[in-house]
Write a protein that holds these residues in place. Structure first.
Motif, PDB file in Angstrom:
ATOM      1  N   THR A 125     -15.479 -72.444   9.203  1.00 40.60           N
ATOM      2  CA  THR A 125     -16.477 -71.371   9.222  1.00 40.60           C
ATOM      3  C   THR A 125     -16.999 -71.136   7.812  1.00 40.60           C
ATOM      4  OG1 THR A 125     -14.801 -69.634   8.928  1.00 40.60           O
ATOM      5  CG2 THR A 125     -15.388 -70.247  11.194  1.00 40.60           C
ATOM      6  N   LEU A 126     -18.289 -70.827   7.757  1.00 46.69           N
ATOM      7  CA  LEU A 126     -18.939 -70.479   6.499  1.00 46.69           C
ATOM      8  C   LEU A 126     -19.671 -69.165   6.708  1.00 46.69           C
ATOM      9  CD1 LEU A 126     -19.973 -71.064   3.607  1.00 46.69           C
ATOM     10  CD2 LEU A 126     -21.882 -72.316   4.668  1.00 46.69           C
ATOM     11  N   ALA A 127     -19.395 -68.189   5.868  1.00 43.34           N
ATOM     12  CA  ALA A 127     -20.032 -66.887   5.976  1.00 43.34           C
ATOM     13  C   ALA A 127     -20.741 -66.567   4.671  1.00 43.34           C
ATOM     14  CB  ALA A 127     -18.997 -65.799   6.303  1.00 43.34           C
ATOM     15  N   LEU A 128     -21.996 -66.176   4.783  1.00 41.90           N
ATOM     16  CA  LEU A 128     -22.806 -65.782   3.642  1.00 41.90           C
ATOM     17  C   LEU A 128     -23.247 -64.341   3.828  1.00 41.90           C
ATOM     18  CD1 LEU A 128     -25.143 -68.917   3.221  1.00 41.90           C
ATOM     19  CD2 LEU A 128     -23.202 -68.314   1.782  1.00 41.90           C
ATOM     20  N   ASP A 129     -23.150 -63.562   2.768  1.00 43.78           N
ATOM     21  CA  ASP A 129     -23.600 -62.170   2.811  1.00 43.78           C
ATOM     22  C   ASP A 129     -24.158 -61.845   1.433  1.00 43.78           C
ATOM     23  OD1 ASP A 129     -24.119 -59.545   3.179  1.00 43.78           O
ATOM     24  OD2 ASP A 129     -22.092 -58.973   3.812  1.00 43.78           O
ATOM     25  N   SER A 145     -20.129 -71.743  12.159  1.00 45.34           N
ATOM     26  CA  SER A 145     -18.839 -72.275  12.614  1.00 45.34           C
ATOM     27  C   SER A 145     -19.030 -73.718  13.041  1.00 45.34           C
ATOM     28  CB  SER A 145     -18.299 -71.442  13.789  1.00 45.34           C
ATOM     29  OG  SER A 145     -17.106 -72.009  14.299  1.00 45.34           O
ATOM     30  N   LEU A 146     -18.176 -74.603  12.482  1.00 45.45           N
ATOM     31  CA  LEU A 146     -18.246 -76.027  12.804  1.00 45.45           C
ATOM     32  C   LEU A 146     -16.924 -76.450  13.411  1.00 45.45           C
ATOM     33  CD1 LEU A 146     -19.571 -78.823  12.717  1.00 45.45           C
ATOM     34  CD2 LEU A 146     -18.728 -79.076  10.380  1.00 45.45           C
ATOM     35  N   ALA A 147     -16.985 -76.784  14.703  1.00 48.04           N
ATOM     36  CA  ALA A 147     -15.789 -77.225  15.423  1.00 48.04           C
ATOM     37  C   ALA A 147     -15.724 -78.742  15.390  1.00 48.04           C
ATOM     38  CB  ALA A 147     -15.820 -76.717  16.862  1.00 48.04           C
ATOM     39  N   ILE A 178     -21.801 -76.803  16.098  1.00 44.71           N
ATOM     40  CA  ILE A 178     -22.092 -75.879  15.015  1.00 44.71           C
ATOM     41  C   ILE A 178     -22.648 -74.598  15.631  1.00 44.71           C
ATOM     42  CG2 ILE A 178     -23.436 -75.475  12.931  1.00 44.71           C
ATOM     43  CD1 ILE A 178     -23.496 -78.453  12.468  1.00 44.71           C
ATOM     44  N   ASP A 179     -21.941 -73.493  15.410  1.00 43.76           N
ATOM     45  CA  ASP A 179     -22.392 -72.187  15.886  1.00 43.76           C
ATOM     46  C   ASP A 179     -22.870 -71.369  14.694  1.00 43.76           C
ATOM     47  OD1 ASP A 179     -21.663 -72.927  18.434  1.00 43.76           O
ATOM     48  OD2 ASP A 179     -19.674 -72.024  18.285  1.00 43.76           O
ATOM     49  N   LEU A 180     -23.916 -70.581  14.925  1.00 49.58           N
ATOM     50  CA  LEU A 180     -24.559 -69.830  13.842  1.00 49.58           C
ATOM     51  C   LEU A 180     -24.824 -68.415  14.323  1.00 49.58           C
ATOM     52  CD1 LEU A 180     -25.963 -70.041  11.000  1.00 49.58           C
ATOM     53  CD2 LEU A 180     -28.067 -70.520  12.248  1.00 49.58           C
ATOM     54  N   SER A 181     -24.602 -67.435  13.456  1.00 51.48           N
ATOM     55  CA  SER A 181     -24.908 -66.054  13.803  1.00 51.48           C
ATOM     56  C   SER A 181     -25.108 -65.274  12.512  1.00 51.48           C
ATOM     57  CB  SER A 181     -23.787 -65.425  14.642  1.00 51.48           C
ATOM     58  OG  SER A 181     -22.580 -65.375  13.902  1.00 51.48           O
ATOM     59  N   SER A 232     -26.837 -69.088  17.163  1.00 52.77           N
ATOM     60  CA  SER A 232     -27.022 -70.388  17.803  1.00 52.77           C
ATOM     61  C   SER A 232     -25.683 -70.908  18.273  1.00 52.77           C
ATOM     62  CB  SER A 232     -27.653 -71.383  16.816  1.00 52.77           C
ATOM     63  OG  SER A 232     -27.633 -72.699  17.350  1.00 52.77           O
ATOM     64  N   GLN A 233     -25.698 -71.585  19.393  1.00 53.99           N
ATOM     65  CA  GLN A 233     -24.517 -72.257  19.916  1.00 53.99           C
ATOM     66  C   GLN A 233     -24.748 -73.751  19.859  1.00 53.99           C
ATOM     67  OE1 GLN A 233     -23.687 -70.763  23.836  1.00 53.99           O
ATOM     68  NE2 GLN A 233     -23.148 -68.714  23.114  1.00 53.99           N
TER      69      GLN A 233
END
Length: 952
Positions: free
Chosen positions: A330-334, A368-370, A377-380, A413-414
């Motif tokens: 997982t990669l989180a940007l804020d 998120s990359l499974a 790759i999931d994106l939110s 995105s899913q």
């Protein structure tokens, strides 16, 4: 004992001399060692003045080396160095022709001439001896490294290391050093506990303007930059687990990357912040960064025919990267990302240029990359984007300018296949788009809220927009205005793919379409409202359309071509390509019908209200015809292109200010077959305004008069059947186009003046009932043919109908002249029933008094009528008069010759015909003014019975 003392005393001198001798043997030009001092009592060893110099090579110089051992620790199997002090070390390592040199000493040659050492046999038993160091101090170190393509220099002004003992691993060790690397100052200070299983430490490193190319040139020859740091680093090791916590700043200056395909440069890159890095068995599994990245001078990127320049670039916020071994990464940007002055150029034909004054992104995003058989790759996240002054050009084909764009959305995105937008707000404008000379679009503003879902695999789209508003919009095509809009509001818009559109309402304000030759809107609407619209691939359904403030213009040129509409068609052709190249051929409607159902349009109600008007100008007439239709209200219900139901309609309007026009009915002119019924009424239309058409179709100028018209009609199976009641009040005409007068006169078989005189009653009114019928499929059945039928057939039938009624029971033989030649013989176009006479006599036959009374009534009822009386003698008259003349000639003393006798007979026949006409005129002029009764030239030897023909 003395021998031992002697050996101990002389050994340092022997070692010193042997070292100097050995150095000379290694090719050293100048070799010396000033002092080698060993204090056996204190355990101190000191070396001073070591010098080894060879021309063309690095020197090897040592000012002082002092080592002190603690003898007492040896009894505990501990080698403890209480101090190690090294000062003034100067030298270097060089690689020359694949040989390694330590100062002036050839290490490669030295290694090749040595005897191989016996391998040390490890018995597997750990040594009982342990090592420790109280402190290590280095000063004045100048060390160089020369490789094949580069040279490096390390200068240590000071290095201090203290308190490290293998027998006491928990003691904290301190390291401090400062100096220069290739001339770049640096300093390092650290405290650590490096020996136990759970290691930890702190480090502070500062570097000032370190050139990276000399260091990395062989590995990365494309790179050139300087590095400056001011970092603090905390580290903790717990078995295979390592945690690193850097904090501080890093600055890269003069960054340049050049290779055959790519050029990249940035004057300065600055980072300041803190990070947490976790490693498991040296594999990174988590990275957390909080800081600020700034490129104050931006970047420049060149690649083949592309060039990108960013004047300023910056990021501030948090980055969290989690890379667990057994689960999804997982990669989180804020944070916030900002750019300024972006320019992108792509060479080519046509080239592409993109410029952006400023761009800012704020938000939080989680990716998120499974890993596995199928990577996903999931994106939110919540994102806010702002763009200022965007300009995009592509030669003469494209010019896009956008002053501002604000976008705030929750994006998810899913597997990068199913995308979703939630709580999205967008605002943009002003916007200008140009495509050469073909299209120009300007939009002052656009704002809206929306949500959307899109599935990439199935291409299914679902979009919902609670509200969208747009400001002033203008569209120009072929350098001419095509459409303009003051504002637009859409409510509850829903869009789906395959095509499906839903809309609860729409409001358009200030709508204008195209421009006329006089540079005014071809069609303008103050307002346009739409209620509940549904659109799919089969049909368009609208509950209600409200139009207000309509202002339309229709102009026909000298060839009756609608010039403004024609110009609009040419504009649209220019938009799609006037030549039509590359466009698919138009589909035959019949073929389309065979392939499937035609697209259906349904509008439940269409209402026009407010101050609306239609302006009509026809330049094909002389003078030019103009009319203004002011619409009070109009509505059409149940419009359906595919149904057979009729659409009810109603209209209330004024023509040229004073005439009132009303209409109502129900029609179906779109479906097949067409059908309907209607009733319309026009009251108080001033006829002089219609003179241009009257002159065009009849040759007469309408000097005075008023028109009232009532139309009733029905359409069944494409067959029109209608009745038209026309009332003309105080009609006065004046012939101005003799050629057209002749044509119209031929059409109605009489002069218009005669028709008016017959039809006009005592109140100066003319009433006509004119039926109109025909097939809408007949190409010759159009509005011009209808006008001709009303003007021609209506007048003719009106005249005949009136005369037949007025002359009853004497109207059976009324007829019209069939040609101008026939009319010229009697001087009239309408022949009434003739008055019969006895052969050879001036005495009428039958009920002459009753007939003459009817004629008198007709003449008195129509003051404008003029009556021609034409006497006619026939063959029977000739027989009677010839017999009488022969008898007279026989009684003469001298009979007339045959020729004279024939001439006398013709003269008497002429006189007889005249006498008969004069008889009728004498009897009529008692009640009819003599100046309205005319005698025409008598006719002889005509067919038929002896008679006088009254004619109008």
């Amino acid at each position: 004992m003395l021998l031992v003392v002697l050996v101990l005393f002389t050994t340092p001198y022997i070692v010193r001399d042997q070292l100097v001798i050995w150095l000379h043997k290694q090719g050293v030009d100048d070799a010396r060692l000033d002092t080698l001092d060993v204090n056996y009592l204190s355990g101190r060893v000191q070396v001073r003045g070591l010098r080894a110099v060879r021309e063309g090579y690095y020197p090897l110089q040592l000012d002082r080396l002092q080592l002190t051992l603690d003898y007492g620790s040896l009894f505990q199997r501990q080698v403890r160095v209480t101090s190690l002090d090294l000062q003034g070390l100067r030298g270097g390592v060089a690689v020359r022709d694949s040989e390694q040199w330590l100062g002036p000493i050839n290490l490669t040659q030295l290694a090749s001439g040595s005897t191989p050492e016996e391998p040390v046999v490890d018995d597997g038993e750990a040594s009982r001896w342990s090592f420790g160091l109280d402190n290590l101090q280095l000063n004045g170190i100048d060390w160089r490294l020369a490789l094949e393509q580069q040279e490096h220099r390390l200068e240590l002004d000071n290095l201090w290391l203290g308190a490290i003992y293998l027998w006491e691993p928990q003691i904290e060790t301190t390291l401090s050093l400062s100096g220069r690397i290739n001339g770049a100052p640096f300093a390092l200070d650290s405290t650590s506990v490096p020996l136990p299983a759970q290691k930890h430490g702190k480090l502070k490193l500062s570097i000032d303007q370190l050139q990276l190319k000399p260091i990395l040139g062989d590995l990365v020859p494309q790179l050139d930059a300087t590095l400056s740091t001011d970092l603090s680093l905390s580290a903790q090791l717990d078995g295979p687990r390592i945690s690193l916590l850097p904090e501080g700043s890093i600055s890269i200056g003069g960054l340049l990357w050049r290779d055959a395909e790519l050029n990249f440069s940035s004057e300065r890159i600055e980072w300041q912040g803190a990070a947490t890095i976790g490693l498991d068995t040296l594999r990174p599994d988590s990275i957390e960064i909080n800081g600020k990245l700034n490129l104050p001078k931006g970047i420049a990127l060149g690649q083949s025919a592309q060039e990108l320049r960013v004047q300023q670039l910056g990021w501030q916020g948090d980055l969290v990267l989690s890379m667990p071994e057994q689960s999804a990464m997982t990669l989180a940007l804020d944070g916030a990302l900002g750019t300024g002055g972006l320019d992108f150029i792509q060479q080519g034909e046509p080239g592409l240029n993109l410029s952006l004054a400023q761009a800012d992104w704020r938000g939080n995003t989680r990716l998120s990359l499974a890993q596995g058989e199928q990577a996903a790759i999931d994106l939110s996240g919540q994102n806010a984007l702002r763009l200022d002054v965007l300009v995009l050009t592509q030669g003469d084909n494209l010019d896009l300018q956008l002053d501002r764009l604000d976008l705030d959305t929750a994006l998810s995105s899913q597997a990068l296949q199913r995308w979703q937008l939630e709580n999205t707000r967008v605002a943009l404008g002003p916007l200008t788009l140009r495509q050469g000379e073909a299209l120009e679009l300007s939009l002052s503003s656009l704002e809206g809220e929306l949500g959307a879902r899109y599935d990439l695999t199935s291409s299914q789209l679902g979009l919902q927009a609670p509200g969208i508003t747009a400001g002033a919009t203008n569209v120009r095509v072929a350098q001419k205005p095509l459409a303009a809009l003051e504002s637009l509001k859409l409510a509850q818009l829903e869009l789906a793919l395959p095509l499906k559109v839903g809309l609860s309402g729409a409001q358009f304000q200030g709508l204008e379409l195209a421009r006329t030759e006089r540079d005014e809107p071809l069609l303008a609407l103050a307002g346009l409202g739409v209620q509940r619209l549904m659109l799919d691939q089969q049909q368009l359904q609208i509950d209600r359309v409200d139009l207000s403030g309509l202002d339309g213009v229709l102009t026909l040129n000298e060839q009756m071509v609608p010039v403004d509409i024609q110009a609009l068609q040419q504009q649209l052709e220019a938009l799609g390509g006037a030549s039509g190249q590359g466009q698919p051929a138009a589909e035959d409607p019949a073929t389309a019908a065979e392939q499937g159902e035609a697209f259906r349009i349904r509008i439940d109600e269409l209402v026009l209200a407010g101050d609306s008007q239609l302006r009509f100008t026809d330049r094909s007439t002389k003078p030019v015809f103009s009319a203004l239709l002011a619409i009070d209200r109009a509505n059409i219900n149940a419009i359906d292109t595919a149904g057979d139901a009729q659409s009810e309609f109603a209209l209330s309007a004024q023509v040229n200010r004073f005439a009132k026009l009303t209409a109502e009915g129900a029609v179906n002119l779109i479906g097949s077959p067409r059908s309907g019924h209607w009733s319309a009424q026009l009251v108080g239309m001033d006829l002089p305004s219609l003179s241009p058409y009257s002159i065009k179709y009849t040759g007469y100028f309408l000097k005075n008069g008023q028109l009232n018209l009532k139309l009733d009609g029905a359409l069944e199976q494409d067959q029109l059947d209608g009745s038209n009641h026309i009332r003309l009040n105080r009609l006065e005409v004046d012939p101005v186009d003799q050629a057209q007068v002749g044509k119209f006169q031929q059409q109605i078989s009489m002069p218009l003046g005669t028709a008016v005189a017959v039809l006009q009653d005592d109140d100066d009114n003319i009433d006509l009932d004119v039926p109109v019928s025909g097939s809408l499929d007949d190409p010759e059945f159009d509005y011009q043919s209808i006008i001709k039928r009303i003007a021609g057939k209506g007048v003719k039938q009106g005249v005949m109908s009136y005369l037949l009624q007025a002359m009853q029971p004497y109207g059976a033989l009324i007829s019209l002249a069939q040609s101008a030649i026939e009319a010229s013989q009697t001087g009239a176009f309408i022949r009434l029933e003739p008055v019969l006479f006895e052969p050879g006599s001036e005495m009428p036959k039958g009920d002459v008094d009753g007939y003459l009374a009817k004629l008198t009534e007709l003449m008195n009822a129509r003051d404008g009528l003029r009556l021609n009386l034409c006497g006619i003698s026939v063959a029977e008259d000739r027989s009677v008069l010839d017999k009488a003349l022969a008898e007279e000639n026989a009684k003469r003393d001298k009979p007339l010759e045959a020729e004279v006798l024939a001439a006398e007979l013709d003269s008497r026949l002429q006189q007889l015909a005249n006498a008969r006409a004069e008889l009728l005129k004498q009897r009529l002029q008692d009640d009819v003014s003599a100046d309205r009764l005319f005698l025409c030239y008598a006719q002889v030897d005509k067919e038929g019975l002896p008679r006088v023909e009254p004619a109008l």
